[in-house]
Design an enzyme around this catalytic site. Structure first.
Site, PDB file in Angstrom:
ATOM      1  N   SER A 118       0.826  -1.200   0.000  1.00 49.14           N
ATOM      2  CA  SER A 118       0.000   0.000   0.000  1.00 49.14           C
ATOM      3  C   SER A 118       0.867   1.261   0.000  1.00 49.14           C
ATOM      4  O   SER A 118       1.663   1.470  -0.906  1.00 49.14           O
ATOM      5  CB  SER A 118      -0.949  -0.048   1.204  1.00 49.14           C
ATOM      6  OG  SER A 118      -1.935   0.936   1.119  1.00 49.14           O
ATOM      7  N   HIS A 141      -2.435  -1.331  -4.627  1.00 58.06           N
ATOM      8  CA  HIS A 141      -3.892  -1.359  -4.722  1.00 58.06           C
ATOM      9  C   HIS A 141      -4.448   0.050  -4.606  1.00 58.06           C
ATOM     10  O   HIS A 141      -3.748   0.977  -4.175  1.00 58.06           O
ATOM     11  CB  HIS A 141      -4.505  -2.276  -3.654  1.00 58.06           C
ATOM     12  CG  HIS A 141      -4.266  -1.814  -2.244  1.00 58.06           C
ATOM     13  ND1 HIS A 141      -4.904  -0.729  -1.706  1.00 58.06           N
ATOM     14  CD2 HIS A 141      -3.472  -2.297  -1.266  1.00 58.06           C
ATOM     15  CE1 HIS A 141      -4.517  -0.557  -0.456  1.00 58.06           C
ATOM     16  NE2 HIS A 141      -3.640  -1.490  -0.165  1.00 58.06           N
TER      17      HIS A 141
END
Length: 233
Positions: A118, A141
């Site tokens: 992330s 993501h």
């Protein structure tokens, strides 16, 4: 060594141990060339303005930012090694740390260990050179929405803007193109309950996110090389 020298050495050692325990930071200086290298560990969740649960392992950005500013102001520190094993966390906090690392004048090298997911992705690429261990993972993501979300077009435009900041930073500090980062981020084929892509070891290098597969030996060797280059050696 007299009593006062022993006392001073013990006090320095106690301060280093306290700094390592509290902030995950220490100074490496017992190397062959007696270079002073700062070690920064980004472990667990990157904590932002809101406190994480007390049982969570966190890296607090309000601790890291002043330390980075102090490092930039310290002429004795010649380089920094960043160790990453993070699940991600607060976007603004992570980007703030990444921007600070990227703006340091000293040579910097990062090493992804267990994972850098992330917001850990921009943190990993913020240094001058990056490594990942063969079993290390990186998850790319989209920004996730948590809490109450107002169902208005402006809300989604805001999240698009946040994602653009992340993608722009990653593509600007690595060898991967903007559109490719976005494709990895919006991939629907890998994660059954989410969007995104998980890259393991060499896959992150092949995609252009990370410079090289390697461990602590390679990371320190590269950092010393960068310091030599800066010093004109």
């Amino acid at each position: 060594m007299n009593r006062d020298e022993k006392k001073t050495e013990k006090e320095i050692e106690e301060k280093e141990n306290e700094k390592l325990e509290e902030y995950g930071q220490m100074t490496l200086e017992d190397n062959q060339n007696k270079r002073k290298i700062h070690l920064l560990s980004i472990i667990g969740e990157v904590e932002g303005h809101e406190n994480s649960p007390s049982n969570s392992k966190t890296t607090k950005y309000d601790h890291v930012l002043p330390q980075l500013a102090a490092l930039e102001d310290d002429d004795k520190v010649e380089g920094m090694l960043v160790l990453l094993n993070t699940s991600g966390g607060d976007v603004d906090a992570g980007l703030a740390i990444a921007e600070m690392i990227a703006s340091l004048s000293m040579p910097t090298v990062s090493l992804v260990l267990g994972g850098s997911h992330s917001i850990g992705v921009p943190l990993a690429v913020s240094t001058d050179y990056s490594f990942i261990v063969p079993t290390g993972t990186m998850m790319v993501h989209p920004v996730r929405m948590t809490g109450m979300v107002i169902g208005a077009s402006q809300t989604y435009e805001y999240f698009e803007m946040i994602q653009d900041r992340i993608i722009s930073f990653v593509s600007g500090h690595s060898d991967i193109e903007y559109d490719q980062v976005k494709r990895l981020m919006l991939n629907t084929e890998m994660l059954t309950r989410d969007l995104g892509t998980v890259l393991v070891g060499k896959e992150a290098v092949d995609q252009g996110l990370i410079d090289e597969v390697g461990g602590i030996r390679e990371a320190l060797t590269k950092l010393h090389q960068l310091i030599d280059q800066k010093n004109g050696q």
